[in-house]
Design an enzyme around this catalytic site. Sequence first.
Site, PDB file in Angstrom:
ATOM      1  NE  ARG A  36      11.170  -0.411  -6.639  1.00  0.00           N
ATOM      2  CZ  ARG A  36      10.861   0.481  -5.695  1.00  0.00           C
ATOM      3  NH1 ARG A  36       9.669   0.456  -5.131  1.00  0.00           N
ATOM      4  NH2 ARG A  36      11.735   1.396  -5.330  1.00  0.00           N
ATOM      5  N   PRO A  56       0.828  -1.213   0.000  1.00  0.00           N
ATOM      6  CG  PRO A  56      -0.827  -1.580   1.587  1.00  0.00           C
ATOM      7  CD  PRO A  56       0.482  -2.113   1.106  1.00  0.00           C
ATOM      8  CD  GLU A  57       2.923   3.584  -4.226  1.00  0.00           C
ATOM      9  OE1 GLU A  57       3.321   4.756  -4.184  1.00  0.00           O
ATOM     10  OE2 GLU A  57       3.018   2.875  -5.241  1.00  0.00           O
ATOM     11  NE  ARG A 112      19.975  13.958   0.215  1.00  0.00           N
ATOM     12  CZ  ARG A 112      19.258  13.061   0.906  1.00  0.00           C
ATOM     13  NH1 ARG A 112      18.988  11.896   0.345  1.00  0.00           N
ATOM     14  NH2 ARG A 112      18.841  13.337   2.113  1.00  0.00           N
ATOM     15  CE  LYS A 127       5.029   4.136   0.447  1.00  0.00           C
ATOM     16  NZ  LYS A 127       5.831   3.169  -0.328  1.00  0.00           N
ATOM     17  NE  ARG A 152       1.148 -11.547  -0.648  1.00  0.00           N
ATOM     18  CZ  ARG A 152       0.906 -10.709  -1.640  1.00  0.00           C
ATOM     19  NH1 ARG A 152       1.401  -9.479  -1.620  1.00  0.00           N
ATOM     20  NH2 ARG A 152       0.158 -11.075  -2.648  1.00  0.00           N
ATOM     21  CG  HIS A 175      -4.501 -15.299   6.095  1.00  0.00           C
ATOM     22  ND1 HIS A 175      -3.649 -16.377   6.173  1.00  0.00           N
ATOM     23  CD2 HIS A 175      -5.154 -15.401   4.901  1.00  0.00           C
ATOM     24  CE1 HIS A 175      -3.755 -17.099   5.061  1.00  0.00           C
ATOM     25  NE2 HIS A 175      -4.659 -16.534   4.281  1.00  0.00           N
TER      26      HIS A 175
END
Length: 315
Positions: free
Chosen positions: A298, A2-3, A183, A61, A126, A103
């Site tokens: 990714r 989830p974001e 950065r 998050k 999970r 679960h």
Amino acid sequence: MPELPEVEVVRRGLERWVTGRTITAVDVPDPRSIRRHALGVEDFRGNLVGARVLDVVRRGKFLWLPLSDGTDDDGVPHTALMAHLGMSGQLLMQDPSQPDEKHLKVRLRLSHAADAPEELRFVDQRIFGGLFVTALIPTADGLPGGQSLLSLPLIAAEAAHIGRDPLDPAFSQEAFYQKVRSRKTGLKRALLDQSLISGIGNIYADEALWLAKLHYARPTETLRRSDAQRVVDAARDVMGMALDAGGTSFDSLYVNVNGASGYFARSLNAYGREGEPCPRCAALGLQSRIRRDSFMNRSSFSCPVCQPRPRNGRW
């Protein structure tokens, strides 16, 4: 995983159902889901039973519930219940009459409230997520810890290292710009760096960059203030649309606090659309298709026409 919009959907649901209620009982069918609470099940239960939930707070998050056990002489909460959803964690409000989920990992019984379910259940297939009790500490800038009802200048210790997120009223655009310029990395890497700006994951980074017409490999040291402002505004817009839709759901395991999936996945413009026409270019009569590049183990999705790759790009 989830974001930010998904976690904010959960926060808003919890705020409605649990704020002001007292935890009357705690059941831990699977201690693996409180493994981050180092002192074990009995200490976990002892910290929660009798405590009242004062608020529900989110930064990025990270999600936590400040608690009062009635012994806070200064009226300031010192502990919170931290929730990490991981890949598949769900926080569900249920009536005790409802059968246990397959679960189910942790069950909190709450004091009675009119027309409100009496159990908060943590369900996790999970087992990457979990719950634990943590300390609240003052925020470094004296401002509220994150999105919440009470806006207390406190933050869960485990979240103190992360930056503010684009939906946080205390987010500083200038501070973000100064940090990102220093950065010397690629723009998407910077957006995924939670110490710079929190809550943006792979999906919303691609969507924000598409909306801002910026390539993920744009060197951050070349960003102008207007570029930085544009990408943050785009992230806010994308997340706002996701919140309106209830969050993005690619996996039936993600649901909000009442068990309803989000539908923003149906409105994505770039992420996961490899080979499909770019919606913006198509509207202008241009022929371009979304491309996928490997990125940090990714994928990144972008339009080669309206998001051209910079010559001196950084990954």
